[in-house]
Design an enzyme around this catalytic site. Structure first.
Site, PDB file in Angstrom:
ATOM      1  N   THR A  54      -8.036 -10.780   7.861  1.00  0.00           N
ATOM      2  CA  THR A  54      -7.021 -10.598   8.909  1.00  0.00           C
ATOM      3  C   THR A  54      -7.701 -10.248  10.233  1.00  0.00           C
ATOM      4  O   THR A  54      -7.442 -10.874  11.261  1.00  0.00           O
ATOM      5  CB  THR A  54      -6.016  -9.515   8.492  1.00  0.00           C
ATOM      6  OG1 THR A  54      -5.569  -9.809   7.172  1.00  0.00           O
ATOM      7  CG2 THR A  54      -4.835  -9.472   9.428  1.00  0.00           C
ATOM      8  N   LYS A  82     -10.742  12.826  15.527  1.00  0.00           N
ATOM      9  CA  LYS A  82     -10.624  14.155  16.164  1.00  0.00           C
ATOM     10  C   LYS A  82      -9.208  14.688  16.085  1.00  0.00           C
ATOM     11  O   LYS A  82      -8.886  15.712  16.671  1.00  0.00           O
ATOM     12  CB  LYS A  82     -11.022  14.054  17.634  1.00  0.00           C
ATOM     13  CG  LYS A  82     -12.421  13.555  17.881  1.00  0.00           C
ATOM     14  CD  LYS A  82     -12.640  13.395  19.397  1.00  0.00           C
ATOM     15  CE  LYS A  82     -13.787  12.467  19.702  1.00  0.00           C
ATOM     16  NZ  LYS A  82     -13.699  11.917  21.060  1.00  0.00           N
ATOM     17  N   ARG A 103      -3.426  -2.616  11.617  1.00  0.00           N
ATOM     18  CA  ARG A 103      -3.245  -2.398  10.159  1.00  0.00           C
ATOM     19  C   ARG A 103      -3.333  -0.905   9.894  1.00  0.00           C
ATOM     20  O   ARG A 103      -4.221  -0.225  10.425  1.00  0.00           O
ATOM     21  CB  ARG A 103      -4.323  -3.129   9.355  1.00  0.00           C
ATOM     22  CG  ARG A 103      -4.291  -2.763   7.878  1.00  0.00           C
ATOM     23  CD  ARG A 103      -5.205  -3.583   7.033  1.00  0.00           C
ATOM     24  NE  ARG A 103      -4.726  -4.954   6.894  1.00  0.00           N
ATOM     25  CZ  ARG A 103      -5.298  -5.880   6.125  1.00  0.00           C
ATOM     26  NH1 ARG A 103      -6.382  -5.570   5.428  1.00  0.00           N
ATOM     27  NH2 ARG A 103      -4.798  -7.092   6.051  1.00  0.00           N
ATOM     28  N   HIS A 131       3.285  -7.895   5.513  1.00  0.00           N
ATOM     29  CA  HIS A 131       2.083  -8.511   6.102  1.00  0.00           C
ATOM     30  C   HIS A 131       2.551  -9.853   6.669  1.00  0.00           C
ATOM     31  O   HIS A 131       2.250 -10.914   6.128  1.00  0.00           O
ATOM     32  CB  HIS A 131       1.022  -8.684   5.013  1.00  0.00           C
ATOM     33  CG  HIS A 131      -0.357  -8.976   5.504  1.00  0.00           C
ATOM     34  ND1 HIS A 131      -0.652  -9.315   6.815  1.00  0.00           N
ATOM     35  CD2 HIS A 131      -1.558  -8.998   4.839  1.00  0.00           C
ATOM     36  CE1 HIS A 131      -1.963  -9.519   6.928  1.00  0.00           C
ATOM     37  NE2 HIS A 131      -2.519  -9.334   5.739  1.00  0.00           N
TER      38      HIS A 131
HETATM   39  N1   CP Z   1      -5.406 -11.351   3.130  1.00  0.00           N
HETATM   40  C1   CP Z   1      -5.838 -10.216   3.723  1.00  0.00           C
HETATM   41  O1   CP Z   1      -5.064  -9.444   4.290  1.00  0.00           O
HETATM   42  O2   CP Z   1      -7.185 -10.029   3.620  1.00  0.00           O
HETATM   43  P1   CP Z   1      -7.993  -8.841   4.297  1.00  0.00           P
HETATM   44  O3   CP Z   1      -7.559  -7.567   3.621  1.00  0.00           O
HETATM   45  O4   CP Z   1      -9.441  -9.168   4.083  1.00  0.00           O
HETATM   46  O5   CP Z   1      -7.610  -8.812   5.749  1.00  0.00           O
END
Ligand code: CP
Length: 305
Positions: A54, A82, A103, A131
């Site tokens: 991602t 911190k 994320r 996601h």
């Molecule tokens: N598919 C996916 O979210 O992979 P990563 O966790 O590597 O970003």
């Protein structure tokens, strides 16, 4: 879509999906469509959880589009270490960037960030919740391999409880009259809230323990990793971690159009002998993330319509 955050796949309509998929396809076929499109723009990637695909596909997309990237892949290297709050981090980074890709391990954190941020937020995964950009690249890949999104039989295998990619994709594909086979151990079944949505939409689905019961009827087998990081009890993880391992021999007699997808990373739920078969499509799926994310950013920043 212009200036609107993307937090859940529900933030976009069916028409929006097609708009993104068509633009991603144009980008894939012609680099002149995207080169320099992000010239003068700065995109921040804030990853409070590990990522390879991602983060790097967003960063690859931004760089190929002539934009610049700032951010962190390890919150330990930021002032979060911190004790800075998420709100203060977002309000600060929004002074430096036109768009924030985030994320975070806490469900709902991306929605919350979008409510305080003056620039659009893209949710790159919030805990076990959503996601949405993975979902859009999955839709792109399903359409690419099946020539349609309509009337497909999709088998989800593995962690259907915590798998945020599964949750987003089930919601999106339920617009296209699918049949879903849900294959998981008892402790990792799809949560009821998603089954209620399927019931409301009259989607045909059934739950199974054995992948062999349904693999021969499937157009797509969407395999997911059992995610160690989501278990509070390591013993519970040990019980289910090897519940499903797809091997090349299990693909014998399956439909010619069947493709095996996986959001990756895999641990051992797909044997490496599957990689050499015509049915494996997970690395092409990862490539599609670059063009799909290009399209999402271009539409969100109003650079294409
Ligand atoms: N598919 C996916 O979210 O992979 P990563 O966790 O590597 O970003």
């Amino acid at each position: 879509m212009k200036n609107k955050s993307l937090i859940s796949i529900h933030d976009y309509s069916k028409d929006d999906y097609f708009k993104i998929l068509e633009l991603a396809d144009r980008f894939r076929k012609n680099s002149q469509e995207y080169e320099n499109l992000l010239s003068g723009k700065v995109v921040a990637t804030l990853f409070f959880e590990p990522s390879t695909r991602t983060r790097l596909s967003f960063e690859s997309a931004v760089q190929r589009m002539g934009g610049r990237i700032i951010g962190f892949s390890d919150p330990g290297s930021s002032s979060v270490q911190k004790g800075e709050s998420l709100k203060d981090t977002i309000l600060t980074v929004a002074q430096y960037a036109d768009l924030i890709v985030m994320r975070h391990p806490i469900e709902g954190s991306a929605r919350w960030a979008s409510e305080v941020s003056p620039v659009p937020i893209i949710n790159a995964g919030d805990g076990a919740n959503q996601h949405p950009t993975q979902c859009l690249l999955d839709l792109y890949t399903i359409k690419e391999t099946q020539n349609t999104l309509e009337n497909l039989t999709i088998t989800f295998v593995g962690d259907l409880k915590y798998g945020r990619t599964v949750h987003s994709l089930i919601q999106a594909m339920s617009n296209f009259n699918p049949v879903f086979f849900l294959v998981s151990p008892e402790s990792l079944k799809l949560p009821n809230e998603y089954k209620l949505l399927l019931d409301e939409r009259n989607i045909n689905y059934s739950e199974h323990k054995d992948l062999q019961e349904v693999i021969k009827q499937s157009d797509i087998v969407y395999v997911t990793r059992v995610q160690r990081e989501r278990f509070s009890d390591p013993m519970e993880y040990e019980k289910v971690k090897n519940a499903y391992v797809l091997s090349a021999s299990m693909l014998e007699g399956t439909k010619p159009n069947l493709k095996v997808l996986h959001p990756l990373p895999r641990v051992n739920e797909i044997s490496t002998d599957v990689d050499d078969t015509q049915k494996a499509y997970y690395f092409q799926q990862a490539l599609n993330g670059v063009f799909t994310r290009m399209a999402i950013m271009a539409l969100m920043l109003g650079l294409k319509n």
